[in-house]
Design a protein around this motif. Structure first.
Motif, PDB file in Angstrom:
ATOM      1  N   HIS A 191       0.832  -1.209   0.000  1.00 16.43           N
ATOM      2  CA  HIS A 191       0.000   0.000   0.000  1.00 16.43           C
ATOM      3  C   HIS A 191       0.865   1.257   0.000  1.00 16.43           C
ATOM      4  O   HIS A 191       0.589   2.224  -0.728  1.00 16.43           O
ATOM      5  CB  HIS A 191      -0.927   0.020   1.221  1.00 16.43           C
ATOM      6  CG  HIS A 191      -2.140  -0.850   1.079  1.00 16.43           C
ATOM      7  ND1 HIS A 191      -2.905  -0.891  -0.067  1.00 16.43           N
ATOM      8  CD2 HIS A 191      -2.731  -1.711   1.949  1.00 16.43           C
ATOM      9  CE1 HIS A 191      -3.912  -1.735   0.102  1.00 16.43           C
ATOM     10  NE2 HIS A 191      -3.822  -2.246   1.318  1.00 16.43           N
ATOM     11  N   VAL A 192       1.912   1.273   0.843  1.00 12.75           N
ATOM     12  CA  VAL A 192       2.797   2.441   0.901  1.00 12.75           C
ATOM     13  C   VAL A 192       3.457   2.674  -0.452  1.00 12.75           C
ATOM     14  O   VAL A 192       3.526   3.807  -0.943  1.00 12.75           O
ATOM     15  CB  VAL A 192       3.864   2.261   2.002  1.00 12.75           C
ATOM     16  CG1 VAL A 192       4.904   3.380   1.918  1.00 12.75           C
ATOM     17  CG2 VAL A 192       3.217   2.258   3.379  1.00 12.75           C
ATOM     18  N   SER A 193       3.922   1.604  -1.083  1.00 21.57           N
ATOM     19  CA  SER A 193       4.550   1.716  -2.395  1.00 21.57           C
ATOM     20  C   SER A 193       3.573   2.265  -3.426  1.00 21.57           C
ATOM     21  O   SER A 193       3.920   3.135  -4.235  1.00 21.57           O
ATOM     22  CB  SER A 193       5.087   0.356  -2.843  1.00 21.57           C
ATOM     23  OG  SER A 193       5.666   0.434  -4.120  1.00 21.57           O
ATOM     24  N   THR A 194       2.329   1.780  -3.389  1.00 23.15           N
ATOM     25  CA  THR A 194       1.312   2.247  -4.326  1.00 23.15           C
ATOM     26  C   THR A 194       0.988   3.718  -4.104  1.00 23.15           C
ATOM     27  O   THR A 194       0.828   4.493  -5.059  1.00 23.15           O
ATOM     28  CB  THR A 194       0.031   1.408  -4.182  1.00 23.15           C
ATOM     29  OG1 THR A 194       0.327   0.042  -4.477  1.00 23.15           O
ATOM     30  CG2 THR A 194      -1.047   1.896  -5.137  1.00 23.15           C
ATOM     31  N   VAL A 195       0.881   4.119  -2.837  1.00 24.36           N
ATOM     32  CA  VAL A 195       0.599   5.523  -2.507  1.00 24.36           C
ATOM     33  C   VAL A 195       1.709   6.426  -3.041  1.00 24.36           C
ATOM     34  O   VAL A 195       1.439   7.479  -3.653  1.00 24.36           O
ATOM     35  CB  VAL A 195       0.449   5.696  -0.980  1.00 24.36           C
ATOM     36  CG1 VAL A 195       0.482   7.182  -0.606  1.00 24.36           C
ATOM     37  CG2 VAL A 195      -0.845   5.072  -0.494  1.00 24.36           C
ATOM     38  N   LEU A 196       2.962   6.026  -2.841  1.00 26.04           N
ATOM     39  CA  LEU A 196       4.079   6.817  -3.348  1.00 26.04           C
ATOM     40  C   LEU A 196       4.006   6.969  -4.866  1.00 26.04           C
ATOM     41  O   LEU A 196       4.214   8.058  -5.403  1.00 26.04           O
ATOM     42  CB  LEU A 196       5.405   6.162  -2.950  1.00 26.04           C
ATOM     43  CG  LEU A 196       5.771   6.211  -1.464  1.00 26.04           C
ATOM     44  CD1 LEU A 196       6.996   5.347  -1.189  1.00 26.04           C
ATOM     45  CD2 LEU A 196       6.024   7.633  -0.996  1.00 26.04           C
TER      46      LEU A 196
END
Length: 217
Positions: A191-196
């Motif tokens: 999720h963090v990677s996608t948000v970035l």
């Protein structure tokens, strides 16, 4: 054995560089691989030493630390940058973080905390000296229209991704977010990677700033 965190020290004061090298090079899991005396020396030093973390001074005679950070973070597969300075004005903090720094530390940070900060920054976690976080949130003046721009930017996220953004902005580590949302650690990292990617940001600190601008933290 796990490879030690490779650190490049950038500061125009040779005594500061020597002190930091002595402090960090003897710490477990850290290797000081190089030094630079000015921001304009950073690209060549990064190429020569392949650091994981760059400890960056702010005020240097030719190229300042913020400019050097912005240039370094604009490269392919850049190292993480933690600013290490005595100048903790709100303007400096915000400029450094928006340039892509993952941390903002003061030079009076105790040795054990500095060692911990290097490891945290290397693992992708943001780190700020005590007091800087509260000053950042309490005193930073939101520019005209920043709230609307931030809310519009976050509209591209799913509800779950927004929950992750709020948790990141509150300083939660990935393991804490996983526990709060009842998901796996791998899911949180995804999720963090996608948000970035969706927001065009470089690191978790910039996620937190955007969430603050949007009034979510």
């Amino acid at each position: 054995m796990t490879r030690p965190v490779r650190v490049l020290i950038v500061d125009d004061d040779p005594m500061v560089r020597a002190g930091l090298t002595m402090m960090l090079d003897g710490a477990e899991g850290i290797a000081v691989v190089g030094e630079a005396a000015d921001g304009d020396e950073v690209p060549a030093a990064a190429d020569a030493h392949a650091p994981d973390v760059v400890l960056m001074d702010l005020r240097m005679p030719r190229t300042d630390g913020i400019t050097a950070t912005r240039r370094l973070r604009g490269r392919a597969d850049p190292p993480e940058v933690a600013v290490l300075t005595t100048f903790d004005t709100d303007e400096n903090i915000l400029r450094a973080l928006r340039a892509g720094a993952a941390g903002f530390l003061l030079k009076d940070t105790p040795p054990e905390q500095l060692v911990q900060a290097v490891h945290r920054v290397a693992s992708g976690e943001p780190i700020l000296s005590p007091g800087v976080t509260r000053r950042l949130m309490d005193r930073a003046v939101v520019q005209a229209g920043a709230y609307e721009r931030a809310r519009a930017a976050l509209d591209v996220l799913t509800p779950r991704e927004r929950e992750v953004v709020v948790a990141v902005a509150r300083g939660r580590a990935n393991a804490e977010i996983a526990a709060e949302l009842f998901v796996s650690l791998a899911t949180v990292k995804a999720h963090v990677s996608t948000v970035l990617d969706k927001l065009g940001l470089d690191n978790r600190t910039q996620i937190a700033l955007l969430a603050h601008d949007a009034g979510l933290a």
